[in-house]
Design a protein around this motif. Structure first.
Motif, PDB file in Angstrom:
ATOM      1  N   TRP A 113      71.973  -7.362  26.380  1.00  0.00           N
ATOM      2  CA  TRP A 113      71.846  -7.177  27.818  1.00  0.00           C
ATOM      3  C   TRP A 113      72.784  -6.073  28.318  1.00  0.00           C
ATOM      4  N   CYS A 114      72.432  -5.505  29.484  1.00  0.00           N
ATOM      5  CA  CYS A 114      73.338  -4.517  30.087  1.00  0.00           C
ATOM      6  C   CYS A 114      74.669  -5.200  30.362  1.00  0.00           C
ATOM      7  N   SER A 115      74.611  -6.484  30.722  1.00  0.00           N
ATOM      8  CA  SER A 115      75.811  -7.287  30.916  1.00  0.00           C
ATOM      9  C   SER A 115      75.524  -8.720  30.517  1.00  0.00           C
ATOM     10  N   ASP A 122      75.929 -11.009  33.492  1.00  0.00           N
ATOM     11  CA  ASP A 122      74.965 -10.885  34.589  1.00  0.00           C
ATOM     12  C   ASP A 122      73.561 -11.202  34.050  1.00  0.00           C
ATOM     13  N   CYS A 123      72.911 -10.209  33.469  1.00  0.00           N
ATOM     14  CA  CYS A 123      71.553 -10.410  32.952  1.00  0.00           C
ATOM     15  C   CYS A 123      71.525 -11.470  31.849  1.00  0.00           C
ATOM     16  N   GLY A 124      72.554 -11.478  30.996  1.00  0.00           N
ATOM     17  CA  GLY A 124      72.589 -12.459  29.902  1.00  0.00           C
ATOM     18  C   GLY A 124      72.614 -13.873  30.437  1.00  0.00           C
ATOM     19  N   GLY A 155      63.460  -8.281  34.275  1.00  0.00           N
ATOM     20  CA  GLY A 155      63.294  -7.389  35.423  1.00  0.00           C
ATOM     21  C   GLY A 155      64.226  -6.196  35.446  1.00  0.00           C
ATOM     22  N   CYS A 156      65.326  -6.286  34.709  1.00  0.00           N
ATOM     23  CA  CYS A 156      66.407  -5.291  34.819  1.00  0.00           C
ATOM     24  C   CYS A 156      65.974  -3.878  34.406  1.00  0.00           C
ATOM     25  N   GLY A 157      65.601  -3.719  33.162  1.00  0.00           N
ATOM     26  CA  GLY A 157      65.110  -2.421  32.705  1.00  0.00           C
ATOM     27  C   GLY A 157      66.179  -1.383  32.433  1.00  0.00           C
ATOM     28  N   GLN A 186      67.236  -1.318  25.567  1.00  0.00           N
ATOM     29  CA  GLN A 186      66.838  -1.674  26.916  1.00  0.00           C
ATOM     30  C   GLN A 186      67.268  -3.120  27.144  1.00  0.00           C
ATOM     31  N   CYS A 187      67.876  -3.375  28.299  1.00  0.00           N
ATOM     32  CA  CYS A 187      68.319  -4.731  28.621  1.00  0.00           C
ATOM     33  C   CYS A 187      67.151  -5.701  28.474  1.00  0.00           C
ATOM     34  N   GLN A 188      67.421  -6.851  27.866  1.00  0.00           N
ATOM     35  CA  GLN A 188      66.337  -7.797  27.595  1.00  0.00           C
ATOM     36  C   GLN A 188      66.013  -8.713  28.761  1.00  0.00           C
ATOM     37  N   SER A 227      74.424  -9.174  42.295  1.00  0.00           N
ATOM     38  CA  SER A 227      75.324  -8.030  42.427  1.00  0.00           C
ATOM     39  C   SER A 227      74.568  -6.723  42.580  1.00  0.00           C
ATOM     40  N   ARG A 228      73.294  -6.705  42.238  1.00  0.00           N
ATOM     41  CA  ARG A 228      72.528  -5.481  42.417  1.00  0.00           C
ATOM     42  C   ARG A 228      71.507  -5.665  43.501  1.00  0.00           C
TER      43      ARG A 228
HETATM   44 ZN   LIG Z   1      70.311  -5.930  32.641  1.00  0.00          ZN
END
Ligand SMILES: [Zn+2]
Length: 218
Positions: free
Chosen positions: A183-185, A188-190, A167-169, A162-164, A217-218
Motif C-alpha cells: 500500500w501507499c501507506s 492508511d490504505c492498508g 480506490g487509491c490508485g 500501485q497501491c492495492q 486524510s485525503r
Molecule cells: Zn493507497
C-alpha cells in the motif's frame, strides 16, 4: 520537503515523478477522484513543496503567472503539466502492475523527455547531475519531464507498485527490504483494506462497513 497546504502524506511515492502522478487522489474511485493541480498557482505550489525549486522562485513564478500579459500562457502551462502527468500515469501504471505500457504513451513520454533534455544543463559534474533551470513557468513541465527521465533510467522499475487499495490508485517505489510493500501507506490504505476484509469475513455484524478515520486524510 512538503510545505504549506501540501501535506507530507501526499508525498508517498518515493520519487518526485510518482508524487506528481499522485496529485490525483482516489484515481480509481470516480466519486472521490480529485485533481490537486487545477491551475498554474497550484502547480507552482506543488513543485515548491516537492523541492523542485525554492520559495523565492515560486513567488517569482506566481507573479509571472498572475501578470496581465501571461495568464493565457500560465493556463497552457498548467494544462501541459496535467497532460504530462496523465501521459506518465499511462506509461507507469501498466509497468507497476506488470503489463506493457501502450505504444502511444511511450511515444508521448519519449517526446517530452527529448524536449526536456534539449533544454537541460549540467548542474554538477561529480556526481553528474542534469537540471532544467526553471526560469519561467513554461520550464516547469520540462523540469518534471527531466525528472521522469531520471526515474526511468536510474530507478529499479521492478519495484514500481500501485497501491492495492481498491480506490487509491497511487503509485510508489517499494524500497522495503524484502520488496513486500502493498500500500501507499500501511496505516492508511492498508488499515482500510484490512478492516474491509475483516468486515467481509464477519458479515453477520450489524455494524456499517468501516471507513476508518485514517481514510479521511485525503
Ligand atoms: Zn493507497
Amino acid at each position: 520537503m512538503p510545505v504549506g497546504e501540501w501535506r507530507s502524506e501526499w508525498f508517498r511515492g518515493g520519487h518526485l515523478v510518482l508524487d506528481f502522478v499522485n496529485t490525483v487522489p482516489w484515481r480509481l474511485d470516480a466519486e472521490r477522484a480529485a485533481d490537486r493541480l487545477p491551475d498554474a498557482g497550484a502547480l507552482i505550489g506543488w513543485c515548491c513543496a516537492a523541492g523542485l525549486f525554492g520559495e523565492q522562485r515560486a513567488d517569482e513564478l506566481r507573479a509571472e503567472a498572475e501578470a496581465e500579459a501571461v495568464p493565457g500562457r500560465a493556463l497552457v502551462v498548467a494544462e501541459r503539466a496535467r497532460g504530462l502527468r496523465e501521459e506518465l500515469y499511462g506509461l507507469l501504471q501498466p509497468v507497476a502492475v506488470g503489463r506493457e505500457p501502450p505504444a502511444a504513451e511511450l511515444g508521448r513520454v519519449r517526446q517530452a523527455i527529448a524536449d526536456a533534455i534539449t533544454h537541460a544543463e549540467i548542474d554538477t559534474v561529480v556526481p553528474l547531475r542534469w537540471v532544467v533551470a526553471v526560469r519561467g513557468v513554461e520550464d516547469v513541465p520540462r523540469a518534471l519531464a527531466l525528472s521522469a527521465w531520471e526515474l526511468l533510467q536510474f530507478e529499479d522499475l521492478a519495484r514500481l507498485r500501485q497501491c492495492q487499495d481498491r480506490g487509491c490508485g497511487w503509485l510508489f517505489l517499494d524500497r522495503s527490504k524484502n520488496a513486500s510493500r502493498r500500500w501507499c501507506s500501511s496505516a492508511d490504505c492498508g488499515n482500510r483494506t484490512r478492516a474491509r476484509r475483516h468486515h467481509a469475513r464477519h458479515r453477520d455484524d450489524s455494524r456499517p462497513p468501516p471507513e476508518t478515520s485514517s481514510g479521511t486524510s485525503r
